[in-house]
Design a protein around this motif. Sequence first.
Motif: not given
Length: 563
Positions: A202-208, A440-454
Motif C-alpha cells: 500500500p505504501i508503494h501504491a500511495i507513492s505512485l 497496478l492502477l497506480a503504476t499504469a497511471s504514472l507510466l501513462r502520464r510519462w507518455g508510455c503506452i501501457v
Amino acid sequence: MQGPAQEPQISGDGTERRQSAVRLYVIVIVCPYILIAYLLGYLSERDARMLGLYLIVFIPLAIQIFVWVRIRPEFSVTRRVVSITIDWVGVTWNMSFGEETTVPFFALLLWITLGTGLRFGSRYLALGVCLSLVSLGVVWLFNPFWHSNALMVVTFALTLFVIPVYVLILLRRVEAAYAAAREANVVKSRFLAQASHDLRQPIHAISLFTACLRVSGLQTKELELVDNIDRSLASVSRLFKSLLDISTLDSGKVTPVSEIVAINEVLEDVARQNCDLLQRDGTSVVIVPCSLSVSVDRALFTTMLQNVVNNAAKYAPGQAILIGCRRRRGRLSVEVIDSGPGISQADQARVFDEFYQVRKRGDRDVEGVGLGLSIVRRVAAVLELTIGLQSIPGKGTRVHIDGLVIVDQARLPEKRLQASPAVPVGGLRVLLVEDDQAVLLATASLLRRWGCIVQAAPSIPSLVDECDLLITDYDLGDGMTGTECIANVRRFVGWDLPAVVMTGHDASRVREDLKDSSVPVLSKPLQPAELRSVILGMTMRAKSFTGSADLQRFLSPLQPPVH
C-alpha cells in the motif's frame, strides 16, 4: 548422552587452533617439572626414561597438529581424533609412572576432560568422561602408589564423574537457552520481513498515486500538500527498507557476489536515487570523479553507501555532502563528508549500534529509529570491508568505507551531479504485470502520464501486444513469480525483451532466483524517481533511434534483425 544438532562442525572460530597452542604450552610446563623431579631424586631412572620417551614421541606430534591446524583450519574428523587420542594417551602414560610424583597430572586429566567438552559440545564431554575413567583404571593397574591408595582413586573417579556431569547439565541449559534465543531471533526476523512486505504494497501504491497527482495540474497549495505526503512516505519507505535489511542480515543467508564495478557509476547512482529527496531539504551532493574500478557486490555496497549518505543528509539538512575516493594501503576507500553538527567523542563509539541515535535534550526530531549505520556495519562485515568515522563537533563528520579491492582501471567520463531530466520516454510501449490492483492502477497511471503506452495485466498474459519493456512484480500468485513471467513473455514475443522486477522481498534473493544480471531489481516501496531512472537508463542512450524496431534492436542485441 547426546549433543545437540547445532554442535559446531568447523574450526574457523579458532577453537582447535587455540587448543593446539595450549598443548605446546603444557609441554613447556611438564618438561621442567619432570627434569626437576628427576634431579631431586623423586623419579627413578626407569621412570624418568619412560617419561622422556613420552616427550620424544609427544612433542613432534603436538608440533605437527599445531602446523596442521594453521595450514588446514577447516574441520577435520581425523585431526580431532588424533588430538583427543594423544591427549588422553599422553596423560595416562605420564600418570602410570613416577609413583606419587605424577599425581598432579590428574589436574591435566580433569582439565582435558572439561576443556574438550566445553570446546566441542556435550557429546565430546561424555566421551571425555568415559576416556578419563578408563585412563584412571589403567593408572591404578600400573602405578604402585595409586594401587596402594584405593580411596584416593575412588575420590578421583567420583571427581571425574560428578564435575563433568554438573558441567554437562549447565552446558545443556546454555545450549537450550542459545537455541531458544536463536529461534526467537529467526521468528523476529521472519515477522519483520513479512510485516515489511505486507505494508510495502500500500505504501508503494500511495507513492505512485502522489506522483500522478504531482503532474495532474494542481495548484501551488495542493502541490505543497503532495510534497508533504511524499516526504512522509519517503520517511516510512526508508524505515521499511531498514527493517527488511536487518531481517535479511539476521537470517545469515546473505552471500556476496562480487563483480567488477566502476566506482563512479555507483557514486552517481546513489546520488541520483537520492536527488529528489536531497533537493527538498536544500542539501547538495558533490561527487569527486574517480576513474577506478573495484571488485565488490554492487547491490550490497550500494546499500551501504545509501545508508551513509541518508544519515549525512538527515543530520546535516541544507548542507553540502561530499563523496570521494582515495587510495589506502593499496586499496580504495570511499568517503562521505558532511558539514553538519558533528558527533561528540562519547557518541562516536556507539553510532554503529542498533537503535542508537545521537540525541540531546531539546534536539529536533529526526526521522528513523537508528538502524542506518548498524546496517552499514553489518554489510561491511559481509563484504569484509571496514568502516571508520571521524567527527568534530560543530564542524562535520567523515565516514569512510575501506578495503575495496582495486581491479583493472576503467576511465570514466567526468560528470557533474544533476537532477533527473524530464522523462524522454514518450511512446515507449510497456507491458506491466502486477497482481495488486492498487499498485497496478497506480503504476499504469504514472507510466501513462510519462507518455508510455501501457498494457496492464494482473497476471502473466496469454496475449502480449508489441512492447519495448516489461515491468513485473515478483510475487504474482498461483505459484508464479517474476522469473516465470519474464521467461514466458520473452517466449511470446520471440526476443530477449528488457525487463524490470519490483519486489517487496529481499532483492538479493530475487536476483539469485532470476539468474539474469541484466534485469534490474527495485525494492518496494520505491520512489517514482527510481523507476524513472531505470527506464531512463534503458532509453537515454537510445534517444537517437526513431522507430520502435530500432529501439528494440538497441535494447536487446540478441534480438534477430528486422529486414
